[in-house]
Enzyme design. Structure first.
Site, PDB file in Angstrom:
ATOM      1  N   HIS A  68      13.136  -4.062   4.368  1.00 30.83           N
ATOM      2  CA  HIS A  68      12.621  -4.647   5.602  1.00 30.83           C
ATOM      3  C   HIS A  68      13.724  -4.664   6.671  1.00 30.83           C
ATOM      4  O   HIS A  68      13.529  -5.178   7.766  1.00 30.83           O
ATOM      5  CB  HIS A  68      12.154  -6.088   5.360  1.00 30.83           C
ATOM      6  CG  HIS A  68      10.934  -6.202   4.502  1.00 30.83           C
ATOM      7  ND1 HIS A  68       9.811  -5.436   4.684  1.00 30.83           N
ATOM      8  CD2 HIS A  68      10.636  -7.044   3.464  1.00 30.83           C
ATOM      9  CE1 HIS A  68       8.888  -5.784   3.797  1.00 30.83           C
ATOM     10  NE2 HIS A  68       9.364  -6.747   3.036  1.00 30.83           N
TER      11      HIS A  68
ATOM     12  N   TRP B 203       0.843  -1.206   0.000  1.00 34.72           N
ATOM     13  CA  TRP B 203       0.000   0.000   0.000  1.00 34.72           C
ATOM     14  C   TRP B 203       0.877   1.254   0.000  1.00 34.72           C
ATOM     15  O   TRP B 203       0.686   2.173  -0.803  1.00 34.72           O
ATOM     16  CB  TRP B 203      -0.890  -0.042   1.237  1.00 34.72           C
ATOM     17  CG  TRP B 203      -2.046   0.901   1.252  1.00 34.72           C
ATOM     18  CD1 TRP B 203      -2.463   1.727   0.243  1.00 34.72           C
ATOM     19  CD2 TRP B 203      -2.951   1.120   2.351  1.00 34.72           C
ATOM     20  NE1 TRP B 203      -3.564   2.437   0.645  1.00 34.72           N
ATOM     21  CE2 TRP B 203      -3.880   2.086   1.929  1.00 34.72           C
ATOM     22  CE3 TRP B 203      -3.068   0.584   3.638  1.00 34.72           C
ATOM     23  CZ2 TRP B 203      -4.922   2.532   2.766  1.00 34.72           C
ATOM     24  CZ3 TRP B 203      -4.094   1.025   4.458  1.00 34.72           C
ATOM     25  CH2 TRP B 203      -5.018   1.989   4.030  1.00 34.72           C
TER      26      TRP B 203
ATOM     27  N   LYS C  20      -7.092  -9.569   2.369  1.00 32.66           N
ATOM     28  CA  LYS C  20      -8.341  -8.968   2.834  1.00 32.66           C
ATOM     29  C   LYS C  20      -8.237  -7.452   2.961  1.00 32.66           C
ATOM     30  O   LYS C  20      -9.195  -6.735   2.730  1.00 32.66           O
ATOM     31  CB  LYS C  20      -8.669  -9.522   4.217  1.00 32.66           C
ATOM     32  CG  LYS C  20      -9.485 -10.779   4.229  1.00 32.66           C
ATOM     33  CD  LYS C  20     -10.013 -11.005   5.640  1.00 32.66           C
ATOM     34  CE  LYS C  20     -11.106 -12.046   5.668  1.00 32.66           C
ATOM     35  NZ  LYS C  20     -11.575 -12.292   7.040  1.00 32.66           N
ATOM     36  N   GLY C  21      -7.079  -7.021   3.426  1.00 32.05           N
ATOM     37  CA  GLY C  21      -6.867  -5.585   3.601  1.00 32.05           C
ATOM     38  C   GLY C  21      -7.745  -4.979   4.675  1.00 32.05           C
ATOM     39  O   GLY C  21      -8.258  -3.873   4.515  1.00 32.05           O
TER      40      GLY C  21
ATOM     41  N   SER D 281      -1.720 -12.190   8.758  1.00 36.48           N
ATOM     42  CA  SER D 281      -1.429 -11.905   7.354  1.00 36.48           C
ATOM     43  C   SER D 281      -0.226 -12.739   6.884  1.00 36.48           C
ATOM     44  O   SER D 281      -0.239 -13.320   5.800  1.00 36.48           O
ATOM     45  CB  SER D 281      -1.154 -10.410   7.192  1.00 36.48           C
ATOM     46  OG  SER D 281      -0.878 -10.112   5.861  1.00 36.48           O
TER      47      SER D 281
HETATM   48  P1  A3P Z   1      -3.980  -8.963   4.895  1.00 40.54           P
HETATM   49  O1  A3P Z   1      -3.246 -10.237   4.717  1.00 40.54           O
HETATM   50  O2  A3P Z   1      -4.380  -8.739   6.324  1.00 40.54           O
HETATM   51  O3  A3P Z   1      -5.118  -8.796   3.973  1.00 40.54           O
HETATM   52  P2  A3P Z   1       2.660  -6.135   2.820  1.00 40.54           P
HETATM   53  O4  A3P Z   1       2.341  -5.269   1.673  1.00 40.54           O
HETATM   54  O5  A3P Z   1       3.531  -5.445   3.851  1.00 40.54           O
HETATM   55  O6  A3P Z   1       3.158  -7.464   2.425  1.00 40.54           O
HETATM   56  O7  A3P Z   1       1.302  -6.357   3.607  1.00 40.54           O
HETATM   57  C1  A3P Z   1       0.257  -7.068   3.019  1.00 40.54           C
HETATM   58  C2  A3P Z   1      -1.029  -6.753   3.729  1.00 40.54           C
HETATM   59  O8  A3P Z   1      -1.512  -5.472   3.294  1.00 40.54           O
HETATM   60  C3  A3P Z   1      -2.126  -7.741   3.413  1.00 40.54           C
HETATM   61  O9  A3P Z   1      -2.967  -7.757   4.564  1.00 40.54           O
HETATM   62  C4  A3P Z   1      -2.781  -7.084   2.214  1.00 40.54           C
HETATM   63  O10 A3P Z   1      -4.079  -7.534   1.947  1.00 40.54           O
HETATM   64  C5  A3P Z   1      -2.765  -5.627   2.629  1.00 40.54           C
HETATM   65  N1  A3P Z   1      -2.813  -4.683   1.510  1.00 40.54           N
HETATM   66  C6  A3P Z   1      -2.194  -4.768   0.301  1.00 40.54           C
HETATM   67  N2  A3P Z   1      -2.475  -3.715  -0.449  1.00 40.54           N
HETATM   68  C7  A3P Z   1      -3.302  -2.927   0.264  1.00 40.54           C
HETATM   69  C8  A3P Z   1      -3.970  -1.682   0.000  1.00 40.54           C
HETATM   70  N3  A3P Z   1      -3.835  -1.055  -1.161  1.00 40.54           N
HETATM   71  N4  A3P Z   1      -4.757  -1.170   0.977  1.00 40.54           N
HETATM   72  C9  A3P Z   1      -4.901  -1.797   2.153  1.00 40.54           C
HETATM   73  N5  A3P Z   1      -4.307  -2.971   2.458  1.00 40.54           N
HETATM   74  C10 A3P Z   1      -3.520  -3.527   1.528  1.00 40.54           C
END
Ligand code: A3P
Length: 321
Positions: free
Chosen positions: A129, A72, A288-289, A159
């Site tokens: 990271h 995000w 899920k986000g 997640s």
């Molecule tokens: P969930 O598994 O709880 O749905 P990262 O990008 O650090 O790997 O984190 C991934 C998490 O952010 C996942 O959470 C994913 O669904 C969520 N995510 C990815 N894109 C997003 C967006 N544009 N807005 C909100 N959440 C997002």
């Protein structure tokens, strides 16, 4: 130069067998290097960053633990910084995944034995990271800006559990939720322990608030408008009244939203090649986000266990319980 790169790779091969080991989430095992758990190939990338990355004061670094909102934020930072360069109708994010727009520093160093790939237009945008205490000195002293996104430890765990399950090597036995919680509580998590990672950047932000901005996934879900505005301001590119009037902030938010990004063809079927050996389907980064999915997965006992660690590690801070 190339010889120095080779020396680092040689050093990596030498120290690897001597490092503490635990069973891994994706790979057979992870190793503990300077208080941080890493998969072996990632360690090599981290060492290359530590020894060879030369930061520029204008660099912008997005730092996070995996599963905290990296995807995000990559989209939001890229779009905010480049808002005068690209039109929303033909925006690169419509056809490239967020991970293609901002490269991961440790992956980039692994990918390229030369610094040429770091020859990007200013401001260079990178994601990492790597925990704060392992960042190269040049980066800390360069004065470049760091945006750190953090997320509730229980949601990060859930997640990750889904994410790692998809990426886990097929020859390894499946990882149960209980085993995952055990590992997480012991700090065995990619780039973890979770708590130390968060505290490292938290303290850095207390020390230099205009160099390290902390955003939380939860605040972003609650009030993305305020978050994007403070992000732009922190990055030295605040929105003008005109831009606000023209709805530019809203356009950015819409473009980077979970619904929009996760439904794009590139994020449904595309694959991101992070390093020559690591390719990940873009759809794995969208699940899920939402905030609070841990309630559907964790037992009271697990919640209590995690809460106790947070209580202990975060005592003295006023946030995140
Ligand atoms: P969930 O598994 O709880 O749905 P990262 O990008 O650090 O790997 O984190 C991934 C998490 O952010 C996942 O959470 C994913 O669904 C969520 N995510 C990815 N894109 C997003 C967006 N544009 N807005 C909100 N959440 C997002």
């Amino acid at each position: 130069d190339n010889n120095e790169y080779k020396e680092t790779c040689q050093k990596y091969t030498e120290i690897l067998p001597s490092l503490p080991k635990e069973n891994g989430w994706i790979t057979k095992y992870v190793v503990k290097y300077q208080d941080t758990w890493l998969s072996p190939s990632v360690l090599q990338g981290v060492m290359l960053v530590q020894e060879h990355f030369i930061a520029q004061p204008t660099d912008i670094l997005l730092a996070s633990l995996p599963k905290s909102g990296t995807t995000w934020l990559k989209a939001l930072i890229f779009t905010t910084i480049n808002r005068k360069r690209f039109d929303f109708q033909t925006h690169p994010l419509l056809t490239s995944g967020p991970h293609a727009c901002i490269p991961s520093l440790e992956a980039l160093m692994l990918q390229n034995n030369q610094n040429s790939s770091l020859d990007l237009p200013s401001p260079r945008l990178f994601a990492t990271h790597i925990p704060h205490h392992l960042l190269p000195v040049s980066l800390k002293s360069s004065g470049c800006r760091i945006v750190y996104v953090l997320r509730n430890p229980k949601d990060v765990f859930v997640s990750s559990w889904y994410h790692m399950k998809k990426l886990r090597l097929k020859e390894l036995p499946p990882l149960s939720l209980e085993e995952g919680v055990d590992m997480y509580c012991k700090g065995v998590y990619h780039f973890g322990p979770y708590w130390d990672h968060v505290l490292g950047y938290w303290n850095a932000s207390l020390e230099s608030p205009n160099k390290v901005l902390i955003l939380t996934y939860e605040d972003m879900k609650k009030d993305i408008l305020t978050c994007v505005k403070s992000l732009a301001e922190f990055l030295g590119q605040p929105f003008s009244l005109e831009e606000e009037r023209d709805g530019v902030v809203q356009e950015i938010i819409k473009l980077c939203s979970f619904d929009n990004l996760s439904n794009l063809e590139v994020n449904k079927t595309g694959v991101q090649q992070f390093t020559p050996k690591i390719a990940i389907e873009n759809n794995v980064f969208f699940r899920k986000g939402e905030v609070g999915d841990w309630k559907n997965h964790l037992t009271d006992e697990m919640v209590e266990r995690l809460a106790q660690i947070s209580e202990m590690k975060f005592s003295g801070t006023t946030w995140l319980k």
